[in-house]
Design a protein around this motif. Sequence first.
Motif, PDB file in Angstrom:
ATOM      1  N   ARG A 128       0.824  -1.213   0.000  1.00 56.99           N
ATOM      2  CA  ARG A 128       0.000   0.000   0.000  1.00 56.99           C
ATOM      3  C   ARG A 128       0.859   1.266   0.000  1.00 56.99           C
ATOM      4  O   ARG A 128       0.340   2.358   0.174  1.00 56.99           O
ATOM      5  CB  ARG A 128      -0.920   0.002   1.232  1.00 56.99           C
ATOM      6  N   ALA A 144      -6.970  -2.638   8.121  1.00 54.30           N
ATOM      7  CA  ALA A 144      -8.020  -1.607   8.146  1.00 54.30           C
ATOM      8  C   ALA A 144      -8.002  -0.847   9.465  1.00 54.30           C
ATOM      9  O   ALA A 144      -8.157   0.382   9.483  1.00 54.30           O
ATOM     10  CB  ALA A 144      -9.394  -2.256   7.930  1.00 54.30           C
ATOM     11  N   LEU A 177      -4.697   1.417   9.398  1.00 50.53           N
ATOM     12  CA  LEU A 177      -4.759   2.545   8.474  1.00 50.53           C
ATOM     13  C   LEU A 177      -5.750   3.603   8.951  1.00 50.53           C
ATOM     14  O   LEU A 177      -5.491   4.808   8.851  1.00 50.53           O
ATOM     15  CB  LEU A 177      -5.124   2.059   7.074  1.00 50.53           C
ATOM     16  N   GLY A 222      -6.838   5.604   6.235  1.00 54.98           N
ATOM     17  CA  GLY A 222      -7.836   4.658   5.763  1.00 54.98           C
ATOM     18  C   GLY A 222      -9.240   5.131   6.077  1.00 54.98           C
ATOM     19  O   GLY A 222      -9.466   6.239   6.583  1.00 54.98           O
TER      20      GLY A 222
END
Length: 333
Positions: free
Chosen positions: A90, A306, A309, A315
Amino acid sequence: MADAVPDRAWFRRVMPLAAPPAGQPDPAADAESALARLAELSALDEGIPDATRSRLYEPDGECVATLVIWHGFTNAPSQFSAVAEYLRDRGFRVLVPRMPFHGESDVLNRDMLQLTPAMLVDHLHTVIDIAVGFGDPVWVVGLSAGATMAGWAAATRSEVSRVVLAAPLVAPVGFPMWLVRLFAKFPRIVPRIYWWWDPRVKAEIKGSPYAYPGFPLPGIMPFLHLSEWLYDATVRVGHDLDRAVLVTNPSDFAIRKDAARAFASEVFAPRAASFGEAVIDPELKWMHDFVDPRSDGSGTTDQVVAVLLASLGTGDPAAGGVLVPPLVAPLPA
Protein backbone atom coordinates in the motif's frame (compact mmCIF):
# COMPACT_ATOMS: atom_id res chain seq x y z
CA MET A 1 -12.93 -3.63 41.46
CA ALA A 2 -9.79 -2.26 39.80
CA ASP A 3 -8.23 0.76 41.42
CA ALA A 4 -8.66 4.16 39.84
CA VAL A 5 -5.85 5.49 37.69
CA PRO A 6 -5.51 9.18 38.61
CA ASP A 7 -2.84 11.36 37.05
CA ARG A 8 -1.38 12.44 40.39
CA ALA A 9 -1.86 9.19 42.29
CA TRP A 10 -0.51 9.07 45.83
CA PHE A 11 1.75 6.12 45.07
CA ARG A 12 3.56 8.09 42.39
CA ARG A 13 4.13 10.99 44.76
CA VAL A 14 5.53 8.84 47.58
CA MET A 15 7.54 6.53 45.31
CA PRO A 16 9.52 8.70 42.88
CA LEU A 17 11.59 6.75 40.38
CA ALA A 18 15.22 7.21 39.50
CA ALA A 19 15.98 9.33 36.46
CA PRO A 20 15.20 7.56 33.18
CA PRO A 21 17.87 6.73 30.61
CA ALA A 22 18.14 9.52 28.07
CA GLY A 23 19.67 7.60 25.20
CA GLN A 24 21.70 9.24 22.47
CA PRO A 25 19.70 10.02 19.33
CA ASP A 26 21.86 10.15 16.22
CA PRO A 27 19.59 10.19 13.17
CA ALA A 28 20.93 8.80 9.93
CA ALA A 29 21.68 11.56 7.44
CA ASP A 30 20.32 9.81 4.36
CA ALA A 31 19.01 6.51 3.01
CA GLU A 32 22.49 5.10 2.46
CA SER A 33 23.41 5.80 6.06
CA ALA A 34 20.07 4.37 7.22
CA LEU A 35 20.72 1.11 5.39
CA ALA A 36 24.19 0.90 6.91
CA ARG A 37 22.67 1.37 10.37
CA LEU A 38 20.08 -1.28 9.54
CA ALA A 39 22.88 -3.70 8.68
CA GLU A 40 24.37 -3.06 12.13
CA LEU A 41 20.99 -3.71 13.75
CA SER A 42 20.56 -6.89 11.71
CA ALA A 43 23.98 -8.10 12.85
CA LEU A 44 22.48 -8.46 16.33
CA ASP A 45 20.25 -11.19 14.89
CA GLU A 46 23.09 -13.69 14.48
CA GLY A 47 21.77 -17.04 15.68
CA ILE A 48 18.16 -15.79 15.61
CA PRO A 49 15.65 -17.71 13.44
CA ASP A 50 15.07 -16.05 10.08
CA ALA A 51 11.36 -15.48 10.76
CA THR A 52 11.99 -13.50 13.94
CA ARG A 53 14.73 -11.17 12.77
CA SER A 54 14.37 -7.44 12.35
CA ARG A 55 12.94 -6.75 8.93
CA LEU A 56 12.58 -3.83 6.53
CA TYR A 57 9.82 -3.92 3.91
CA GLU A 58 10.43 -1.46 1.05
CA PRO A 59 7.61 -0.29 -1.27
CA ASP A 60 8.20 -0.42 -5.01
CA GLY A 61 7.14 3.15 -5.72
CA GLU A 62 6.59 6.39 -3.87
CA CYS A 63 6.55 6.04 -0.08
CA VAL A 64 3.69 7.39 2.03
CA ALA A 65 5.61 7.20 5.30
CA THR A 66 8.11 5.06 7.16
CA LEU A 67 6.21 2.95 9.66
CA VAL A 68 8.05 1.53 12.64
CA ILE A 69 6.03 -1.32 14.15
CA TRP A 70 7.05 -2.87 17.43
CA HIS A 71 5.80 -6.38 18.18
CA GLY A 72 4.29 -7.50 21.45
CA PHE A 73 5.87 -8.74 24.66
CA THR A 74 7.36 -12.27 24.35
CA ASN A 75 6.56 -12.24 20.63
CA ALA A 76 8.69 -11.36 17.61
CA PRO A 77 8.70 -9.45 14.30
CA SER A 78 7.05 -12.48 12.71
CA GLN A 79 3.88 -11.37 14.50
CA PHE A 80 3.54 -8.49 12.01
CA SER A 81 4.99 -10.09 8.88
CA ALA A 82 1.66 -10.47 7.03
CA VAL A 83 0.56 -6.96 8.05
CA ALA A 84 3.92 -5.47 7.04
CA GLU A 85 3.76 -7.06 3.58
CA TYR A 86 0.26 -5.72 3.07
CA LEU A 87 1.28 -2.21 4.15
CA ARG A 88 4.34 -2.32 1.91
CA ASP A 89 2.06 -3.05 -1.02
CA ARG A 90 0.00 0.00 0.00
CA GLY A 91 3.04 2.28 -0.33
CA PHE A 92 4.52 2.24 3.17
CA ARG A 93 8.08 1.50 4.14
CA VAL A 94 7.75 -0.77 7.17
CA LEU A 95 10.49 -1.44 9.70
CA VAL A 96 9.68 -4.19 12.22
CA PRO A 97 12.55 -4.42 14.71
CA ARG A 98 13.19 -7.32 17.07
CA MET A 99 13.15 -6.08 20.64
CA PRO A 100 16.06 -7.19 22.86
CA PHE A 101 15.91 -10.82 24.04
CA HIS A 102 12.82 -11.56 21.94
CA GLY A 103 12.50 -13.95 19.01
CA GLU A 104 15.12 -16.43 20.21
CA SER A 105 15.03 -20.02 18.99
CA ASP A 106 14.69 -21.36 22.54
CA VAL A 107 11.23 -20.09 23.41
CA LEU A 108 11.71 -21.25 27.02
CA ASN A 109 14.81 -19.12 27.59
CA ARG A 110 15.17 -16.87 30.64
CA ASP A 111 17.26 -14.19 28.91
CA MET A 112 14.75 -11.42 29.65
CA LEU A 113 16.18 -11.38 33.17
CA GLN A 114 19.00 -9.32 31.63
CA LEU A 115 16.71 -6.70 30.11
CA THR A 116 16.97 -3.11 31.39
CA PRO A 117 15.16 0.15 30.56
CA ALA A 118 18.42 1.53 29.17
CA MET A 119 18.60 -1.35 26.67
CA LEU A 120 15.07 -0.58 25.49
CA VAL A 121 15.77 3.12 25.10
CA ASP A 122 19.02 2.50 23.23
CA HIS A 123 17.24 0.04 20.95
CA LEU A 124 14.44 2.54 20.34
CA HIS A 125 16.77 5.38 19.37
CA THR A 126 18.70 3.09 17.03
CA VAL A 127 15.49 2.15 15.25
CA ILE A 128 14.18 5.70 14.96
CA ASP A 129 17.62 6.89 13.81
CA ILE A 130 17.32 4.41 10.93
CA ALA A 131 13.75 5.40 10.08
CA VAL A 132 14.59 9.11 9.96
CA GLY A 133 17.35 8.58 7.40
CA PHE A 134 14.93 7.61 4.64
CA GLY A 135 13.52 11.15 4.60
CA ASP A 136 9.82 10.32 4.75
CA PRO A 137 7.39 11.03 7.61
CA VAL A 138 7.99 8.69 10.55
CA TRP A 139 4.95 7.08 12.17
CA VAL A 140 5.08 4.49 14.94
CA VAL A 141 2.80 1.61 15.87
CA GLY A 142 3.07 -0.92 18.66
CA LEU A 143 1.16 -3.73 20.30
CA SER A 144 1.32 -4.38 24.05
CA ALA A 145 4.92 -3.75 25.18
CA GLY A 146 5.55 -2.63 21.62
CA ALA A 147 2.96 0.10 22.17
CA THR A 148 4.93 1.23 25.21
CA MET A 149 7.95 1.51 22.92
CA ALA A 150 5.94 3.40 20.31
CA GLY A 151 4.70 5.77 23.01
CA TRP A 152 8.23 6.46 24.23
CA ALA A 153 9.34 7.13 20.66
CA ALA A 154 6.42 9.51 20.08
CA ALA A 155 7.24 11.35 23.31
CA THR A 156 11.00 11.65 22.92
CA ARG A 157 11.67 11.86 19.19
CA SER A 158 10.46 14.98 17.44
CA GLU A 159 10.69 13.23 14.07
CA VAL A 160 7.69 11.03 15.00
CA SER A 161 4.41 12.68 14.00
CA ARG A 162 1.80 9.91 14.41
CA VAL A 163 1.45 7.11 16.93
CA VAL A 164 -0.91 4.15 17.30
CA LEU A 165 -0.98 2.48 20.71
CA ALA A 166 -2.60 -0.95 20.46
CA ALA A 167 -3.29 -2.35 23.94
CA PRO A 168 -0.32 -0.57 25.55
CA LEU A 169 1.28 -2.40 28.47
CA VAL A 170 0.55 0.03 31.30
CA ALA A 171 -0.57 -2.66 33.75
CA PRO A 172 -1.26 -6.38 33.28
CA VAL A 173 -4.73 -7.58 34.19
CA GLY A 174 -4.97 -8.14 37.93
CA PHE A 175 -2.13 -5.75 38.80
CA PRO A 176 -3.20 -2.69 40.80
CA MET A 177 -1.36 0.42 39.72
CA TRP A 178 0.24 0.91 43.11
CA LEU A 179 1.85 -2.54 42.75
CA VAL A 180 3.19 -1.66 39.32
CA ARG A 181 4.76 1.44 40.85
CA LEU A 182 6.12 -0.49 43.83
CA PHE A 183 7.81 -3.02 41.54
CA ALA A 184 9.20 -0.21 39.38
CA LYS A 185 10.56 1.54 42.47
CA PHE A 186 12.02 -1.60 44.02
CA PRO A 187 12.76 -4.05 41.19
CA ARG A 188 14.65 -6.40 43.49
CA ILE A 189 11.42 -7.38 45.22
CA VAL A 190 9.86 -8.60 41.96
CA PRO A 191 9.54 -12.39 42.31
CA ARG A 192 11.91 -14.21 39.97
CA ILE A 193 9.25 -16.70 38.99
CA TYR A 194 8.50 -17.91 35.49
CA TRP A 195 5.03 -16.69 34.53
CA TRP A 196 3.15 -18.94 32.11
CA TRP A 197 0.67 -17.21 29.81
CA ASP A 198 -1.60 -20.21 30.31
CA PRO A 199 -0.62 -22.23 33.40
CA ARG A 200 -3.06 -24.97 32.40
CA VAL A 201 -1.03 -25.98 29.35
CA LYS A 202 2.29 -24.18 30.02
CA ALA A 203 4.69 -24.80 27.12
CA GLU A 204 1.98 -26.51 25.08
CA ILE A 205 0.11 -23.27 24.49
CA LYS A 206 -1.28 -22.85 20.98
CA GLY A 207 -0.45 -19.96 18.71
CA SER A 208 2.64 -18.69 16.96
CA PRO A 209 5.63 -21.06 17.22
CA TYR A 210 7.85 -18.00 17.62
CA ALA A 211 6.13 -16.56 20.71
CA TYR A 212 7.34 -17.47 24.18
CA PRO A 213 4.78 -19.41 26.27
CA GLY A 214 5.83 -17.44 29.34
CA PHE A 215 8.50 -15.20 30.78
CA PRO A 216 10.51 -14.53 33.96
CA LEU A 217 8.42 -11.93 35.77
CA PRO A 218 11.25 -9.35 36.13
CA GLY A 219 11.48 -9.29 32.33
CA ILE A 220 8.28 -7.29 32.03
CA MET A 221 9.42 -4.56 34.40
CA PRO A 222 11.62 -2.50 32.02
CA PHE A 223 8.55 -1.85 29.86
CA LEU A 224 6.49 -0.86 32.90
CA HIS A 225 9.32 1.46 33.92
CA LEU A 226 8.91 3.29 30.62
CA SER A 227 5.15 3.60 30.96
CA GLU A 228 5.47 4.88 34.54
CA TRP A 229 8.03 7.53 33.55
CA LEU A 230 5.59 8.72 30.90
CA TYR A 231 2.59 8.50 33.20
CA ASP A 232 4.09 10.59 36.00
CA ALA A 233 5.39 13.16 33.47
CA THR A 234 9.05 12.52 34.28
CA VAL A 235 9.25 12.10 30.51
CA ARG A 236 6.87 14.39 28.66
CA VAL A 237 5.73 14.43 25.06
CA GLY A 238 8.18 17.03 23.85
CA HIS A 239 6.50 18.11 20.61
CA ASP A 240 3.10 18.34 18.97
CA LEU A 241 1.83 15.21 17.27
CA ASP A 242 -0.39 15.17 14.21
CA ARG A 243 -2.29 12.16 15.51
CA ALA A 244 -2.37 9.76 18.45
CA VAL A 245 -4.82 6.86 18.61
CA LEU A 246 -5.41 4.18 21.21
CA VAL A 247 -6.66 0.83 19.91
CA THR A 248 -8.89 -0.90 22.45
CA ASN A 249 -9.91 -4.52 22.13
CA PRO A 250 -12.87 -5.38 24.40
CA SER A 251 -11.96 -9.10 24.36
CA ASP A 252 -8.38 -8.48 25.48
CA PHE A 253 -7.83 -9.96 28.94
CA ALA A 254 -4.05 -9.53 29.08
CA ILE A 255 -3.81 -5.81 29.92
CA ARG A 256 -5.85 -3.39 32.00
CA LYS A 257 -7.89 -1.44 29.47
CA ASP A 258 -8.85 1.21 32.02
CA ALA A 259 -5.20 1.94 32.72
CA ALA A 260 -4.34 2.01 29.02
CA ARG A 261 -7.19 4.42 28.31
CA ALA A 262 -6.24 6.79 31.12
CA PHE A 263 -2.57 6.61 30.12
CA ALA A 264 -3.21 7.46 26.48
CA SER A 265 -5.67 10.23 27.33
CA GLU A 266 -3.48 11.93 29.91
CA VAL A 267 -0.07 11.53 28.27
CA PHE A 268 -0.76 11.90 24.54
CA ALA A 269 -4.11 13.62 24.00
CA PRO A 270 -2.90 17.07 25.17
CA ARG A 271 -0.14 17.11 22.52
CA ALA A 272 -2.05 15.59 19.60
CA ALA A 273 -3.91 17.62 16.99
CA SER A 274 -6.14 14.57 16.56
CA PHE A 275 -6.67 12.05 19.35
CA GLY A 276 -9.11 9.17 19.51
CA GLU A 277 -9.82 5.60 20.40
CA ALA A 278 -10.27 2.79 17.88
CA VAL A 279 -12.62 0.27 19.46
CA ILE A 280 -12.66 -3.18 17.92
CA ASP A 281 -16.12 -4.67 17.58
CA PRO A 282 -16.54 -7.05 20.57
CA GLU A 283 -18.53 -9.42 18.36
CA LEU A 284 -15.29 -10.31 16.61
CA LYS A 285 -13.94 -11.78 19.87
CA TRP A 286 -10.36 -10.90 19.03
CA MET A 287 -7.80 -11.58 21.74
CA HIS A 288 -4.64 -9.74 22.78
CA ASP A 289 -2.48 -10.91 19.86
CA PHE A 290 -5.14 -10.08 17.30
CA VAL A 291 -2.63 -9.04 14.63
CA ASP A 292 -1.05 -12.48 14.11
CA PRO A 293 -3.03 -14.96 11.99
CA ARG A 294 -1.21 -17.82 13.77
CA SER A 295 -2.74 -16.85 17.10
CA ASP A 296 -6.19 -17.74 18.34
CA GLY A 297 -8.70 -14.90 18.33
CA SER A 298 -6.97 -12.92 15.60
CA GLY A 299 -8.36 -10.94 12.71
CA THR A 300 -7.68 -11.39 9.02
CA THR A 301 -4.80 -9.39 7.63
CA ASP A 302 -7.30 -7.21 5.74
CA GLN A 303 -9.14 -6.43 8.97
CA VAL A 304 -6.01 -5.68 10.97
CA VAL A 305 -4.65 -3.40 8.27
CA ALA A 306 -8.02 -1.61 8.15
CA VAL A 307 -7.73 -0.89 11.87
CA LEU A 308 -4.17 0.39 11.55
CA LEU A 309 -4.76 2.55 8.47
CA ALA A 310 -7.86 4.13 9.99
CA SER A 311 -5.96 4.75 13.21
CA LEU A 312 -3.08 6.33 11.29
CA GLY A 313 -5.56 8.57 9.49
CA THR A 314 -5.03 7.22 5.97
CA GLY A 315 -7.84 4.66 5.76
CA ASP A 316 -11.61 4.58 6.06
CA PRO A 317 -12.42 5.82 9.58
CA ALA A 318 -15.52 3.65 9.70
CA ALA A 319 -13.39 0.57 9.06
CA GLY A 320 -11.21 1.13 12.08
CA GLY A 321 -13.69 2.50 14.55
CA VAL A 322 -11.55 5.52 15.31
CA LEU A 323 -13.43 7.57 17.85
CA VAL A 324 -12.17 10.96 16.77
CA PRO A 325 -15.37 13.02 16.98
CA PRO A 326 -17.61 12.97 15.08
CA LEU A 327 -16.46 9.56 13.79
CA VAL A 328 -18.00 6.75 15.84
CA ALA A 329 -18.24 3.40 14.08
CA PRO A 330 -17.19 -0.16 14.97
CA LEU A 331 -15.17 -2.42 12.73
CA PRO A 332 -17.66 -4.57 10.76
CA ALA A 333 -17.47 -8.35 11.09
